[in-house]
Scaffold this active site. Structure first.
Site, short mmCIF file in Angstrom:
data_model
loop_
_atom_site.label_atom_id
_atom_site.label_comp_id
_atom_site.label_asym_id
_atom_site.label_seq_id
_atom_site.Cartn_x
_atom_site.Cartn_y
_atom_site.Cartn_z
N ASN A 16 0.80 -1.24 0.00
CA ASN A 16 0.00 0.00 0.00
C ASN A 16 0.83 1.29 0.00
O ASN A 16 0.40 2.31 -0.52
CB ASN A 16 -1.02 0.00 1.14
CG ASN A 16 -0.38 -0.10 2.50
OD1 ASN A 16 0.74 -0.59 2.64
ND2 ASN A 16 -1.08 0.37 3.51
N CYS A 46 -3.32 1.37 6.57
CA CYS A 46 -3.50 0.59 7.81
C CYS A 46 -4.21 1.43 8.87
O CYS A 46 -4.95 0.90 9.68
CB CYS A 46 -2.14 0.14 8.32
SG CYS A 46 -0.96 1.48 8.38
N GLU A 75 7.65 2.79 14.87
CA GLU A 75 8.53 3.23 13.80
C GLU A 75 8.45 4.74 13.66
O GLU A 75 7.59 5.39 14.25
CB GLU A 75 8.10 2.56 12.48
CG GLU A 75 8.27 1.05 12.55
CD GLU A 75 8.18 0.35 11.21
OE1 GLU A 75 7.12 0.42 10.58
OE2 GLU A 75 9.18 -0.26 10.79
N GLU A 115 4.07 -4.27 12.43
CA GLU A 115 3.12 -3.18 12.15
C GLU A 115 1.99 -3.82 11.35
O GLU A 115 2.17 -4.14 10.18
CB GLU A 115 3.78 -2.08 11.30
CG GLU A 115 4.95 -1.41 11.94
CD GLU A 115 4.56 -0.33 12.92
OE1 GLU A 115 3.36 -0.21 13.24
OE2 GLU A 115 5.46 0.38 13.36
P1 NAD Z 1 0.36 -9.25 3.67
O1 NAD Z 1 0.45 -9.64 5.11
O2 NAD Z 1 -0.41 -10.12 2.78
O3 NAD Z 1 1.82 -9.14 3.03
C1 NAD Z 1 2.79 -8.26 3.55
C2 NAD Z 1 4.17 -8.76 3.14
O4 NAD Z 1 4.40 -10.01 3.78
C3 NAD Z 1 4.32 -9.01 1.64
O5 NAD Z 1 5.63 -8.63 1.25
C4 NAD Z 1 4.12 -10.50 1.53
O6 NAD Z 1 4.74 -11.05 0.39
C5 NAD Z 1 4.79 -10.98 2.82
N1 NAD Z 1 4.33 -12.30 3.28
C6 NAD Z 1 3.15 -12.91 3.03
N2 NAD Z 1 3.10 -14.11 3.64
C7 NAD Z 1 4.28 -14.27 4.30
C8 NAD Z 1 4.83 -15.29 5.12
N3 NAD Z 1 4.16 -16.41 5.40
N4 NAD Z 1 6.05 -15.10 5.66
C9 NAD Z 1 6.74 -13.97 5.42
N5 NAD Z 1 6.28 -12.96 4.63
C10 NAD Z 1 5.05 -13.11 4.08
O7 NAD Z 1 -0.19 -7.75 3.66
P2 NAD Z 1 -0.53 -6.86 2.38
O8 NAD Z 1 -1.83 -7.34 1.84
O9 NAD Z 1 0.65 -6.76 1.49
O10 NAD Z 1 -0.71 -5.41 3.05
C11 NAD Z 1 -1.89 -4.99 3.62
C12 NAD Z 1 -1.82 -5.12 5.13
O11 NAD Z 1 -0.72 -4.38 5.64
C13 NAD Z 1 -3.05 -4.55 5.80
O12 NAD Z 1 -3.51 -5.43 6.81
C14 NAD Z 1 -2.54 -3.25 6.41
O13 NAD Z 1 -3.28 -2.81 7.50
C15 NAD Z 1 -1.15 -3.61 6.76
N6 NAD Z 1 -0.31 -2.40 6.92
C16 NAD Z 1 0.06 -2.01 8.19
C17 NAD Z 1 0.81 -0.86 8.38
C18 NAD Z 1 1.21 -0.41 9.77
O14 NAD Z 1 2.09 0.43 9.88
N7 NAD Z 1 0.64 -0.95 10.82
C19 NAD Z 1 1.18 -0.09 7.28
C20 NAD Z 1 0.80 -0.50 6.00
C21 NAD Z 1 0.05 -1.67 5.84
#
Ligand code: NAD
Length: 505
Positions: free
Chosen positions: A166, A298, A476, A264
């Site tokens: 995102n 997020c 962060e 996060e």
């Molecule tokens: P996601 O959890 O599907 O993927 C995030 C990352 O993790 C990607 O690079 C993905 O390839 C990797 N990943 C997936 N499965 C994995 C595994 N088993 N082991 C290690 N890595 C793995 O999330 P997304 O759909 O890419 O992003 C959206 C989510 O991110 C939302 O829930 C959003 O709220 C969250 N987000 C949080 C923050 C924050 O600061 N709290 C900021 C931005 C986004």
């Protein structure tokens, strides 16, 4: 291909059709020879191909990062020298600002306005940590006479940094900047949907003088590459931003080697509009709070609570303004909402909206896929306002991650605090009130890492960003983040003239 100056200049205008991964300061292809397509989601078109890392490539990246940390010079540089390189990264990013914004827009479908803010903040992150590390130091601790003790801050080591789609470049900057400022080596695993700007940022790090192996980027599947990094014995820390289910999986696996962790995760942030709010500011701020970045944030304020005495007036204005928001060509400065990141995400969003309707909620506006002119093949969803919801609905409890807000009425302060806290998440929150006492009272009772009081904005470099409850842990964007990339070593010495003989033998 080595990252020579010529190679970097040659790609200066970034319109490449293929992006290699970066390991040990070199552009390398996957050992399998595999690539994947990365898209422009606003048009549904392929933008470029990207080298697809596998476990073997992840292993090479870990070894490069390990070697750079154990035998390299980066962590031994005086902090002023590290800071100079980081400021140079910021300078190069600034000189290529337009290209970076454009690439972020093309790969993520976000509006040029959103990308501009995020690239700007990414640059400021490097400047912030360049400054912060210079003043960051251990302490001399109080000791009994004859003993001297100080805290020596040492970089943690090799950090795997796994980021979502995102905010592709901003998340990379939030991760790389504090880690390398602290003296660590990193391996970035960008989201497969949006790998390009993280790769470019890695190249810029080299151009600025970060030694080989200190920053590496391995695009590929989370389940393969991410998982491999999380379980690797030579990785000291995982910094993860992404969804709560993936965060839980990572926490479980990282526990096997007791890795340091920053998580996060997701959110379902409340936005509370009190009866004494400045109506115009509350409408404008609430609108931005949910629809910025097309709701794919997020900390999106996706659960709105409006006091019953102003509900009708507020909602009339809120819906009117929602309907004025422009979804369309992301490169157009007049565009407010860009596209949704993928077809899958579009279906998830619509699934939540349909579930709310089936549960008895009403769609006040939006609630459907849209097809902006010239972008008919892309993934687009109308900004959506859902009313008449109840707290138990799926659309009220779960993170939708799209331009959808659910709205509830409330009667008093105590009740709305309880309802705002009725979620497993605890990332962001916003309060709209002109009563300072109420603002402080409510801010202190909301179970969230971030409370915005009369502010549409959630963070600047320097403000702690992170969650309570299932939104994760660790902060962060702030000075203390440096400590999440360091170990505090206690060095204790005896300086008395008389030798000590504690066993008295
Ligand atoms: P996601 O959890 O599907 O993927 C995030 C990352 O993790 C990607 O690079 C993905 O390839 C990797 N990943 C997936 N499965 C994995 C595994 N088993 N082991 C290690 N890595 C793995 O999330 P997304 O759909 O890419 O992003 C959206 C989510 O991110 C939302 O829930 C959003 O709220 C969250 N987000 C949080 C923050 C924050 O600061 N709290 C900021 C931005 C986004």
């Amino acid at each position: 291909m080595e990252l020579t100056k010529e190679a970097i200049t040659e790609v200066g205008e970034m319109k490449r059709q293929h992006y290699a991964m970066i390991i040990n300061g070199e552009r390398v292809e996957s050992s399998s020879g595999n690539t994947f397509d990365t898209l422009n989601p606003a048009k549904g078109e392929t933008l470029a191909t990207v080298a697809k890392a596998n476990e073997e490539d992840a292993e090479k990246a870990v070894q490069a990062a390990r070697n750079a940390f154990d035998n390299g010079k980066w962590r031994k540089y005086p902090v002023g020298k590290r800071a100079r390189v980081m400021n140079k990264i910021a300078d190069i990013m600034r000189s290529r600002f337009k290209e970076l914004v454009e690439m972020e827009v093309l790969n993520s479908g976000k509006s040029v306005g959103a990308a501009t803010v995020q690239i700007n903040q990414s640059i400021e992150d490097f400047e912030f940590y360049a400054g912060a590390i210079v003043g960051h130091r251990g302490e001399v601790n109080n000791m009994p006479h004859g003993f001297f003790n100080y805290t020596h801050k040492e970089p943690l080591g090799v950090c795997a940094q796994i980021i979502p789609w995102n905010y592709p470049m901003m998340m990379a900057a939030w991760k790389i900047a504090p880690a390398i400022a602290a003296g660590c080596s990193v391996i970035i695993k960008p989201a497969s949907l949006t790998p390009i700007t993280a790769i470019i940022l890695n190249e810029i790090c080299h151009e600025a003088g970060v030694p080989e192996g200190v920053v590496n980027t391995v695009p590929g599947s989370g389940a393969v590459v991410g998982d491999y990094l999380v379980q690797h014995e030579d990785v000291n820390k995982v910094a993860f931003t992404g969804s709560t289910p993936t965060g839980k999986d990572i926490m479980e696996k990282a526990s096997q080697t007791l890795k340091r962790l920053t998580l996060e995760l997701g959110g379902k942030s409340p936005n509370i509009v009190f009866e004494d709010a400045d109506m115009e500011a509350a409408v404008a701020g609430s609108l931005f709070g949910i629809f910025f970045n097309t709701g794919q944030s997020c900390e999106a304020r996706s659960r709105m609570f409006v006091h019953e005495s102003i509900y009708d007036e507020f909602m009339e204005k809120f819906i009117e303004k929602t309907e004025k928001l422009v979804s369309g060509d992301p490169m157009d400065k007049g565009t407010h909402l860009g596209s949704i990141i993928s077809k899958d995400q579009l279906e998830i969003i619509d699934g939540y909206v349909q579930s709310a309707v089936q549960d008895g909620a009403k769609i006040a506006t939006g609630g459907k896929q849209i097809y902006p002119e010239g972008h008919e093949e892309g993934h687009w969803y109308a900004p959506t306002v859902i009313t008449d919801v109840t707290p138990d609905m799926k659309a009220v409890q779960e993170e939708i991650f799209g331009p959808v807000v659910v709205v509830e009425k409330f009667t008093d302060e105590k009740e709305v605090i309880k309802r705002a806290n009725d979620t497993k998440y605890g990332l962001g929150s916003a309060i709209w009130t002109t009563n300072q006492g109420r603002a402080t009272r409510v801010a202190h009772q909301i179970q969230a890492g971030i409370v915005m009081v009369n502010s549409p904005f959630s963070a600047f470099p320097g403000t702690p960003f992170g969650g309570y409850k299932q939104s994760g842990f660790g902060r962060e964007l702030t000075v203390e983040t440096l400590d999440l990339y360091m170990e505090d070593k206690s060095v204790l010495s005896y300086y008395g003239a008389k030798p000590l003989n504690p066993f008295n033998v």
